[in-house]
Design an enzyme around this catalytic site. Structure first.
Site, mmCIF file in Angstrom:
data_model
loop_
_atom_site.group_PDB
_atom_site.id
_atom_site.type_symbol
_atom_site.label_atom_id
_atom_site.label_comp_id
_atom_site.label_asym_id
_atom_site.label_seq_id
_atom_site.Cartn_x
_atom_site.Cartn_y
_atom_site.Cartn_z
ATOM 1 C CG ASN A 1 -0.026 -0.154 2.503
ATOM 2 O OD1 ASN A 1 0.667 1.021 2.559
ATOM 3 N ND2 ASN A 1 0.135 -1.012 3.486
ATOM 4 C CG ASP B 1 -5.988 -5.602 5.665
ATOM 5 O OD1 ASP B 1 -5.126 -5.876 7.345
ATOM 6 O OD2 ASP B 1 -6.137 -4.266 5.356
ATOM 7 C CE LYS C 1 -8.098 -3.935 14.401
ATOM 8 N NZ LYS C 1 -7.151 -3.553 13.126
HETATM 9 N N1 CTP Z 1 -3.472 -3.291 12.489
HETATM 10 C C1 CTP Z 1 -3.048 -4.592 11.803
HETATM 11 N N2 CTP Z 1 -2.796 -5.441 11.668
HETATM 12 C C2 CTP Z 1 -3.271 -5.698 10.118
HETATM 13 C C3 CTP Z 1 -3.954 -4.698 10.342
HETATM 14 C C4 CTP Z 1 -4.309 -4.098 10.617
HETATM 15 O O1 CTP Z 1 -1.788 -4.504 13.438
HETATM 16 N N3 CTP Z 1 -2.792 -6.770 9.390
HETATM 17 C C5 CTP Z 1 -3.205 -2.156 12.889
HETATM 18 C C6 CTP Z 1 -3.148 -1.151 12.143
HETATM 19 O O2 CTP Z 1 -1.431 -0.883 12.276
HETATM 20 C C7 CTP Z 1 -3.529 0.672 12.784
HETATM 21 C C8 CTP Z 1 -4.705 -0.918 12.431
HETATM 22 O O3 CTP Z 1 -4.845 -2.134 12.600
HETATM 23 O O4 CTP Z 1 -3.275 0.444 13.988
HETATM 24 C C9 CTP Z 1 -6.527 -0.298 12.250
HETATM 25 O O5 CTP Z 1 -5.658 -0.439 10.696
HETATM 26 P P1 CTP Z 1 -6.810 -0.186 8.901
HETATM 27 O O6 CTP Z 1 -6.072 -0.230 7.736
HETATM 28 O O7 CTP Z 1 -7.377 1.400 9.297
HETATM 29 O O8 CTP Z 1 -7.980 -1.034 9.057
HETATM 30 P P2 CTP Z 1 -8.050 -2.794 9.388
HETATM 31 O O9 CTP Z 1 -8.126 -3.040 10.822
HETATM 32 O O10 CTP Z 1 -7.421 -3.305 8.523
HETATM 33 O O11 CTP Z 1 -10.091 -2.558 8.215
HETATM 34 P P3 CTP Z 1 -10.439 -1.766 7.535
HETATM 35 O O12 CTP Z 1 -8.760 -2.949 6.631
HETATM 36 O O13 CTP Z 1 -10.982 -2.824 6.910
HETATM 37 O O14 CTP Z 1 -10.758 -0.304 7.235
#
Ligand code: CTP
Length: 413
Positions: free
Chosen positions: A221, A290, A352
């Protein structure tokens, strides 16, 4: 440059004397905005211009903005009986040279004092901040780099320039840093010394992760890592013991931070788990991918006719895993959203098991990946959300740390 009214709200520079050195870069006109912002924040600003700067912007502008005489010549003596090039640096709390040309940096680095600005710079015993602005080929010239390194090794501070279109029509590094970055660096130096994180252990994640498709391709990303790096740096400045697990970025290791570099979400998870136990505060600013390809090809995939279908599987949610085992640790996450910001961020906070979530609208111009600034909303588990104005990532980092230390941290008894 940004509107200074959006900057550093509430930051007070009253009682601070700042020398602003302006040199002959095309960015000299931007120094007027810098002077104006510092004056509005309460500083007593004294401008010294080089001869070349005077050809680009008029000294009357600075006189009007600062209400102080502008010094141009080493024999200028606005206060009779006072030798200005000695008296002014002696009473200054900080000297800022913005924009700084290759010429001024070279002269100062080699001890040449042939005008008012270089003379004052060599007299000064206060912190000096240098914000270079020049053509990218000059900025990356080994001679200029050598001069900057020399000054850095002697403890002079630089505000790194940005990259983009330059006045000469070329693209590259060398643009004067943003107003917000310059002003926040001034504030950080003048209000530096706040050591409220001494002895506190922080674990920060930063940057993107890369999930390999084959030896030459990956899924990732746009994260630059700047927010996580700013937090790690700010916490270390304030006395914290900081470990940062970083995905691949172009950023240098922040001073005083133990940096563990990883590539994939799995490697980040492993490094976080390995370093979790001693951490008091965990701040998860990484943009973890993700999904990852189910299989990584050992050889480069050759193109074929028609479609290539990539099968992706979920990576582990690192923050969720920490949330399950957090105990009394303080856990802070980020939420990158493009819609229903507060609602989505609050859901992440609960799911979380976070103490605080920092939500940002990644669809906002200037509030997105890669930028030096951001617009965030702080949503604590308990208490009212706080909507912050656009700030530099450095300011946001310090403001988050301010919030944590005053609202969430309880010193062990
Ligand atoms: N995060 C993480 N591990 C992942 C995905 C996210 O530790 N695999 C953490 C990120 O560092 C951030 C928080 O979770 O502090 C939220 O990340 P974000 O990308 O906003 O959301 P997601 O949980 O991935 O959900 P979505 O993509 O559905 O918005």
């Amino acid at each position: 440059m940004q509107n200074d009214q959006e900057l550093c709200l509430g930051t007070d520079l009253a009682g601070k004397t700042i020398i602003l050195g302006v040199t002959g870069s095309i960015a000299a006109y931007k120094a007027a905005e810098i002077a104006s912002s510092l004056v509005k924040m309460g500083a007593d600003v004294h401008v010294i211009m080089t001869e070349a700067a005077c050809r680009l912007v008029g000294s009357a502008t600075f006189r009007a903005l600062t209400r102080n005489p502008v010094l141009l010549d080493v024999f200028d003596e606005p206060q009779s009986g006072e030798i200005a090039h000695v008296a002014l640096p002696e009473k200054a709390d900080l000297m800022l040279i913005a924009p700084a040309t290759a010429n001024i940096i070279g002269k100062i680095a080699n001890g040449i004092a042939d005008d008012m600005l270089t003379t004052a710079a060599l007299v000064a015993r206060c912190p000096v901040l240098i914000a270079p602005a020049m053509n990218s080929r000059m900025y990356t010239n080994a001679v200029v780099i050598g001069n900057m390194d020399r000054l850095k090794n002697l403890g002079w501070n630089f505000i790194e320039p940005g990259a983009g279109w330059l006045a000469c029509g070329e693209e590259g590094v060398g643009r004067l840093a943003d107003l917000s970055t310059i002003v926040s660096a001034v504030v950080a130096v003048l209000h530096g010394g706040k050591k409220d994180y001494v002895g506190i252990k922080l674990l920060v994640t930063a940057g993107p992760t890369r999930e390999p498709v084959d030896p030459v391709r990956f899924v990732s990303n746009y994260s630059s890592g700047k927010m996580g790096y700013a937090i790690a740096e700010a916490a270390a400045e304030r006395g914290g013991i900081v470990t940062m697990v970083s995905g691949p970025t172009d950023l240098p290791d922040p001073p005083g931070v133990n940096v563990i570099r990883v590539q994939t979400a799995k490697e980040m998870l492993d490094a976080v788990i390995d370093n979790l136990l001693p951490a008091d505060i965990i701040i998860s600013a990484a943009a973890v991918a993700d999904y990852r390809p189910v299989e990584k090809a050992d050889q480069k995939l050759k193109k074929e006719q028609g479609w290539l279908r990539l099968e992706l599987e979920r990576t582990e949610d690192i923050l969720r895993r920490i949330g399950e085992m957090k105990g009394s640790k303080i856990l802070i996450g980020f939420a990158a959203e493009t819609e229903n910001i507060e609602e989505n961020a609050r859901r992440k906070l609960l799911e979380k098991n976070l103490d605080l979530v920092v939500a940002n609208d990644v669809s906002e111009p200037g509030g997105a990946f890669g930028s030096d600034t951001n617009i965030v909303t702080l949503i604590p588990r308990e208490g009212e959300p706080q909507n912050w104005p656009r700030m530099s990532k450095r300011e946001i980092a310090h403001a988050i740390l301010d919030y944590v230390i005053t609202h969430l941290w309880e010193a062990p008894i």
